[in-house]
Motif scaffolding. Structure first.
Motif, PDB file in Angstrom:
ATOM      1  N   HIS A  20       0.848  -1.252   0.132  1.00  0.00           N
ATOM      2  CA  HIS A  20      -0.097   0.163  -0.035  1.00  0.00           C
ATOM      3  C   HIS A  20       0.915   1.230   0.046  1.00  0.00           C
ATOM      4  O   HIS A  20       0.672   2.324  -0.959  1.00  0.00           O
ATOM      5  CB  HIS A  20      -0.837  -0.009   1.272  1.00  0.00           C
ATOM      6  CG  HIS A  20      -1.567   1.338   1.562  1.00  0.00           C
ATOM      7  ND1 HIS A  20      -2.500   1.833   0.801  1.00  0.00           N
ATOM      8  CD2 HIS A  20      -1.421   2.012   2.530  1.00  0.00           C
ATOM      9  CE1 HIS A  20      -3.047   3.002   1.255  1.00  0.00           C
ATOM     10  NE2 HIS A  20      -2.326   3.105   2.099  1.00  0.00           N
ATOM     11  N   VAL A  21       1.633   1.298   1.014  1.00  0.00           N
ATOM     12  CA  VAL A  21       2.792   2.431   0.853  1.00  0.00           C
ATOM     13  C   VAL A  21       3.670   2.563  -0.348  1.00  0.00           C
ATOM     14  O   VAL A  21       3.715   3.608  -0.968  1.00  0.00           O
ATOM     15  CB  VAL A  21       3.902   2.247   2.202  1.00  0.00           C
ATOM     16  CG1 VAL A  21       4.971   3.537   2.119  1.00  0.00           C
ATOM     17  CG2 VAL A  21       2.985   2.320   3.444  1.00  0.00           C
ATOM     18  N   GLN A  22       4.153   1.449  -0.907  1.00  0.00           N
ATOM     19  CA  GLN A  22       4.958   1.406  -2.069  1.00  0.00           C
ATOM     20  C   GLN A  22       3.894   2.052  -3.428  1.00  0.00           C
ATOM     21  O   GLN A  22       4.547   2.859  -4.252  1.00  0.00           O
ATOM     22  CB  GLN A  22       5.465   0.234  -2.510  1.00  0.00           C
ATOM     23  CG  GLN A  22       6.277  -0.411  -1.534  1.00  0.00           C
ATOM     24  CD  GLN A  22       7.830   0.603  -1.586  1.00  0.00           C
ATOM     25  OE1 GLN A  22       8.424   0.865  -2.680  1.00  0.00           O
ATOM     26  NE2 GLN A  22       8.063   1.032  -0.432  1.00  0.00           N
ATOM     27  N   SER A  23       2.864   1.543  -3.357  1.00  0.00           N
ATOM     28  CA  SER A  23       1.963   1.943  -4.567  1.00  0.00           C
ATOM     29  C   SER A  23       1.677   3.262  -4.373  1.00  0.00           C
ATOM     30  O   SER A  23       1.322   4.070  -5.504  1.00  0.00           O
ATOM     31  CB  SER A  23       0.686   1.098  -4.643  1.00  0.00           C
ATOM     32  OG  SER A  23      -0.088   1.311  -3.577  1.00  0.00           O
ATOM     33  N   THR A  24       1.236   3.780  -3.114  1.00  0.00           N
ATOM     34  CA  THR A  24       1.026   5.412  -2.784  1.00  0.00           C
ATOM     35  C   THR A  24       2.116   6.181  -3.457  1.00  0.00           C
ATOM     36  O   THR A  24       2.216   7.197  -4.055  1.00  0.00           O
ATOM     37  CB  THR A  24       0.596   5.541  -1.515  1.00  0.00           C
ATOM     38  OG1 THR A  24      -0.527   4.792  -1.217  1.00  0.00           O
ATOM     39  CG2 THR A  24       0.319   6.967  -1.298  1.00  0.00           C
ATOM     40  N   ALA A  25       3.299   5.771  -3.020  1.00  0.00           N
ATOM     41  CA  ALA A  25       4.504   6.498  -3.230  1.00  0.00           C
ATOM     42  C   ALA A  25       4.737   6.641  -4.945  1.00  0.00           C
ATOM     43  O   ALA A  25       5.048   7.637  -5.256  1.00  0.00           O
ATOM     44  CB  ALA A  25       5.899   5.972  -2.837  1.00  0.00           C
ATOM     45  N   LYS A  26       4.543   5.508  -5.540  1.00  0.00           N
ATOM     46  CA  LYS A  26       4.645   5.813  -7.048  1.00  0.00           C
ATOM     47  C   LYS A  26       3.668   6.523  -7.629  1.00  0.00           C
ATOM     48  O   LYS A  26       3.692   7.072  -8.508  1.00  0.00           O
ATOM     49  CB  LYS A  26       4.600   4.210  -7.642  1.00  0.00           C
ATOM     50  CG  LYS A  26       5.656   3.327  -7.123  1.00  0.00           C
ATOM     51  CD  LYS A  26       5.561   1.941  -7.939  1.00  0.00           C
ATOM     52  CE  LYS A  26       6.716   0.916  -7.662  1.00  0.00           C
ATOM     53  NZ  LYS A  26       6.565  -0.323  -8.105  1.00  0.00           N
ATOM     54  N   ARG A  27       2.365   6.426  -6.821  1.00  0.00           N
ATOM     55  CA  ARG A  27       1.130   7.091  -7.573  1.00  0.00           C
ATOM     56  C   ARG A  27       1.297   8.808  -7.291  1.00  0.00           C
ATOM     57  O   ARG A  27       1.093   9.552  -8.037  1.00  0.00           O
ATOM     58  CB  ARG A  27      -0.171   6.755  -7.105  1.00  0.00           C
ATOM     59  CG  ARG A  27      -1.205   7.293  -7.608  1.00  0.00           C
ATOM     60  CD  ARG A  27      -2.548   6.644  -7.324  1.00  0.00           C
ATOM     61  NE  ARG A  27      -2.872   6.835  -5.511  1.00  0.00           N
ATOM     62  CZ  ARG A  27      -2.695   5.671  -4.766  1.00  0.00           C
ATOM     63  NH1 ARG A  27      -2.345   4.634  -5.143  1.00  0.00           N
ATOM     64  NH2 ARG A  27      -2.797   6.091  -3.420  1.00  0.00           N
ATOM     65  N   LYS A  28       2.089   9.061  -6.245  1.00  0.00           N
ATOM     66  CA  LYS A  28       2.177  10.446  -5.984  1.00  0.00           C
ATOM     67  C   LYS A  28       3.576  10.989  -6.392  1.00  0.00           C
ATOM     68  O   LYS A  28       3.817  11.847  -6.026  1.00  0.00           O
ATOM     69  CB  LYS A  28       2.073  10.603  -4.477  1.00  0.00           C
ATOM     70  CG  LYS A  28       0.518  10.256  -3.777  1.00  0.00           C
ATOM     71  CD  LYS A  28      -0.586  10.935  -4.457  1.00  0.00           C
ATOM     72  CE  LYS A  28      -1.714  10.595  -3.858  1.00  0.00           C
ATOM     73  NZ  LYS A  28      -3.011  11.410  -4.679  1.00  0.00           N
ATOM     74  N   ASN A  29       4.450   9.905  -6.913  1.00  0.00           N
ATOM     75  CA  ASN A  29       5.765  10.349  -7.531  1.00  0.00           C
ATOM     76  C   ASN A  29       6.646  10.922  -6.225  1.00  0.00           C
ATOM     77  O   ASN A  29       7.152  11.869  -6.447  1.00  0.00           O
ATOM     78  CB  ASN A  29       5.726  11.398  -8.532  1.00  0.00           C
ATOM     79  CG  ASN A  29       6.841  11.502  -9.177  1.00  0.00           C
ATOM     80  OD1 ASN A  29       7.785  10.340  -9.325  1.00  0.00           O
ATOM     81  ND2 ASN A  29       7.022  12.796  -9.939  1.00  0.00           N
TER      82      ASN A  29
END
Length: 274
Positions: A20-29
């Motif tokens: 969840h944290v990794q995907s949020t980081a990628k989505r928010k750049n």
């Protein structure tokens, strides 16, 4: 801010939280927060050793077991394509050979656990050609796992007894099994809190706030909270929280890294109810 909120409460498993944290980081750049991946070096050492033991990462929920697995695999140059979708990964480590990784034992069905147990038992008992495992599991789940499936292998009862003994004696090495067991709950709590705070207050992406009218005017409540959290002199919020965390640890209250991240997120952003 949305990225920091991703470290807030999430009703999910260890593996899902990390993803969840990794995907949020990628989505928010945004670059993810990095703190010490406890026992990452021990994992890499086990993979590079001649006997290649299996490794169990245990502890309580939120101690960073799945995070440690992922960081170690990334540093070893493993193909991480299937990391976000698979519960059990068969990974080829460049120059080190194959390894089977169980991201979170709690995510598996009984049939999947039985299959993992067969591979685990073969590895820790030294069966020729057996592939070493990395198994992330809470203490209670680990104990239930080795007891539930003990009848699937002739050495099952001995494996059960050896792992229970390792947990009770806080031993990382077994005299009878090709196994390393690392309890991530044994990390120094106050030092971990300092790492978490540093990872947040020194994060390079705070520079993306440059030019914000609230920042320029000096009225941004989040940046005010950040400045308070960054102070490390005596007296300071950071120092007092660190001391409270140390006292809590001495009284037997364990705060895993996930809870420390949640604490810092709430300090900066509030709890959403006020």
């Amino acid at each position: 801010m949305d990225f920091l909120r991703s470290y807030g409460p999430l009703p999910s498993s260890n593996a899902q939280f990390d993803e969840h944290v990794q995907s949020t980081a990628k989505r928010k750049n945004v670059r993810p927060l990095h703190v010490t991946a406890a026992k990452k070096d021990a994992l890499e050492k086990a993979w590079a050793s001649s006997d290649r033991p299996s490794v169990v990462l245990t502890g309580t929920a939120g101690d960073g077991k799945t995070y440690t697995c992922r960081r170690a695999l990334e540093d070893a140059g493993a193909d991480m394509t299937a990391w976000a979708t698979e519960k059990v990964l068969d990974v080829q480590l460049p120059g080190k050979g194959p390894v089977k990784v169980v991201k979170d034992l709690a995510e598996l069905t009984d049939d999947e656990k039985a299959e993992v147990y067969d591979a685990f038992a073969a590895s820790v008992t030294g069966v020729d050609g057996a592939i070493p495992l990395v198994l992330a599991s809470n203490d209670g789940q680990l104990v239930a796992f080795v007891r539930q499936f003990a009848d699937r292998h002739p050495a099952g009862p001995a494996i059960d007894e050896a792992i229970r003994k390792m947990l009770v004696e806080e031993s990382e090495v077994s005299a009878d099994l090709s196994l390393r067991l690392y309890n991530l709950s044994r990390q120094p709590h106050d030092a971990l809190f300092g790492e978490v705070v540093d990872a947040i207050v020194k994060h390079p992406d705070w520079s993306r706030c440059d030019g914000c009218t609230l920042l320029v005017a000096g009225t941004c409540p989040i940046r005010r909270n950040l400045a308070i959290l960054a102070k490390s002199d005596d007296p300071s919020l950071r120092l007092r929280l660190s001391q409270l965390i140390r006292i809590a640890a001495l009284n037997g209250t364990h705060l895993p890294v996930r809870q420390l991240l949640l604490l810092c997120s709430n300090i900066l952003l509030g709890d959403g109810k006020s």
